[in-house]
Design a protein around this motif. Sequence first.
Motif, PDB file in Angstrom:
ATOM      1  N   SER A 251      -1.421   7.993  48.425  1.00  0.00           N
ATOM      2  CA  SER A 251      -1.365   8.924  49.539  1.00  0.00           C
ATOM      3  C   SER A 251       0.087   9.391  49.721  1.00  0.00           C
ATOM      4  O   SER A 251       0.897   9.296  48.805  1.00  0.00           O
ATOM      5  CB  SER A 251      -1.912   8.254  50.805  1.00  0.00           C
ATOM      6  OG  SER A 251      -2.030   9.172  51.874  1.00  0.00           O
TER       7      SER A 251
ATOM      8  N   GLU B  43      -8.053   8.245  53.508  1.00  0.00           N
ATOM      9  CA  GLU B  43      -7.617   6.857  53.638  1.00  0.00           C
ATOM     10  C   GLU B  43      -8.608   6.045  54.469  1.00  0.00           C
ATOM     11  O   GLU B  43      -9.044   4.958  54.061  1.00  0.00           O
ATOM     12  CB  GLU B  43      -6.255   6.804  54.340  1.00  0.00           C
ATOM     13  CG  GLU B  43      -5.071   7.269  53.533  1.00  0.00           C
ATOM     14  CD  GLU B  43      -3.777   7.166  54.326  1.00  0.00           C
ATOM     15  OE1 GLU B  43      -2.740   7.587  53.803  1.00  0.00           O
ATOM     16  OE2 GLU B  43      -3.806   6.651  55.470  1.00  0.00           O
TER      17      GLU B  43
ATOM     18  N   VAL C 155      -3.833   1.346  50.266  1.00  0.00           N
ATOM     19  CA  VAL C 155      -3.276   2.695  50.335  1.00  0.00           C
ATOM     20  C   VAL C 155      -1.764   2.606  50.166  1.00  0.00           C
ATOM     21  O   VAL C 155      -1.110   1.798  50.835  1.00  0.00           O
ATOM     22  CB  VAL C 155      -3.619   3.368  51.683  1.00  0.00           C
ATOM     23  CG1 VAL C 155      -2.888   4.701  51.819  1.00  0.00           C
ATOM     24  CG2 VAL C 155      -5.125   3.558  51.817  1.00  0.00           C
TER      25      VAL C 155
ATOM     26  N   ARG D  54       1.466   5.036  50.521  1.00  0.00           N
ATOM     27  CA  ARG D  54       1.952   6.345  50.975  1.00  0.00           C
ATOM     28  C   ARG D  54       3.356   6.578  50.421  1.00  0.00           C
ATOM     29  O   ARG D  54       4.331   6.025  50.928  1.00  0.00           O
ATOM     30  CB  ARG D  54       1.981   6.389  52.511  1.00  0.00           C
ATOM     31  CG  ARG D  54       0.602   6.277  53.159  1.00  0.00           C
ATOM     32  CD  ARG D  54       0.724   6.065  54.666  1.00  0.00           C
ATOM     33  NE  ARG D  54      -0.586   6.049  55.312  1.00  0.00           N
ATOM     34  CZ  ARG D  54      -0.809   5.576  56.532  1.00  0.00           C
ATOM     35  NH1 ARG D  54       0.193   5.065  57.238  1.00  0.00           N
ATOM     36  NH2 ARG D  54      -2.034   5.603  57.045  1.00  0.00           N
TER      37      ARG D  54
ATOM     38  N   VAL E  74      -2.021  -1.032  53.937  1.00  0.00           N
ATOM     39  CA  VAL E  74      -1.395   0.285  53.868  1.00  0.00           C
ATOM     40  C   VAL E  74       0.099   0.061  53.719  1.00  0.00           C
ATOM     41  O   VAL E  74       0.714  -0.632  54.534  1.00  0.00           O
ATOM     42  CB  VAL E  74      -1.685   1.125  55.133  1.00  0.00           C
ATOM     43  CG1 VAL E  74      -0.923   2.439  55.083  1.00  0.00           C
ATOM     44  CG2 VAL E  74      -3.181   1.371  55.277  1.00  0.00           C
TER      45      VAL E  74
END
Length: 265
Positions: free
Chosen positions: A109, A141, A154, A156, A208
């Motif tokens: 992401s 997500e 995830v 980022r 994340v």
Amino acid sequence: MKTISILGCGWLGLPLAENLLKDDYKIKGSTTSELKLTLLQSKNIEAYKIVLNPEVIADGAEKFFDCDILIINIPLLRREDIVEYHFLQVESIVKQILNTSCNKVIFISSTSVYGNKNSEVDESSKTLPETLAGEALVIAENYLLSQKNFDTTVIRFAGLIGGERNPAKFALSRDVIEFADTPLNLIHLDDCIGIIKNVLEKNIRNEVINGVAEYHPTRREFYSLSAEKLSLPLPNFQDGKEPYKIVKSIKIKSLLNYQFKFLNS
């Protein structure tokens, strides 16, 4: 030997695949280009042509998605309906996964999911996307993280540089670089690969993670250094800041204990 399928062998996916092959993973890779199939095969990557339109269109899709770990690394298209369209793409991927033994997904992401509120953000901060692309990523997500049949992590990533990607070349061709005091969030290709490999090695699941270098140069600092490296004249800078964010990678240290190769990218 674990099998990893990389959906999207582009700027990040291809060098990642090559790197993982050295660690004795079996690698399957996808491309949308007929020509690139030969390139992938020449690098001992089991190659598949897969198009998301938005449903999965491919010969042998069931073989590609039959893996231990799937890395989803697909670019967002420039289209007005990208929020709905990207969700349908991800939904079609999930349908494929549910027909296989794949139990882990890594979703690539972007830090664009955070809004520019002139402050620091980290993984605990609320997502406040200000673009359709950022909104599309947040929805994707959350959808993947909500799945019960497989685990999702995830990552980022911030502004991507390294390899053939040098945003400074474009910026330095302009007469004036505006808002020169705005801080930047960057990460080098080698660190993108290093972080993904660390997530794999430590078997990180259902997290994340922000992937961004620890140092946040201003545009003035970054493009001045870039001009020096490229032997180009210094551009003209306009003082001031536009709305910004400083993205922190708390979990890079707490979960991965990862050491950046490029602290200032």
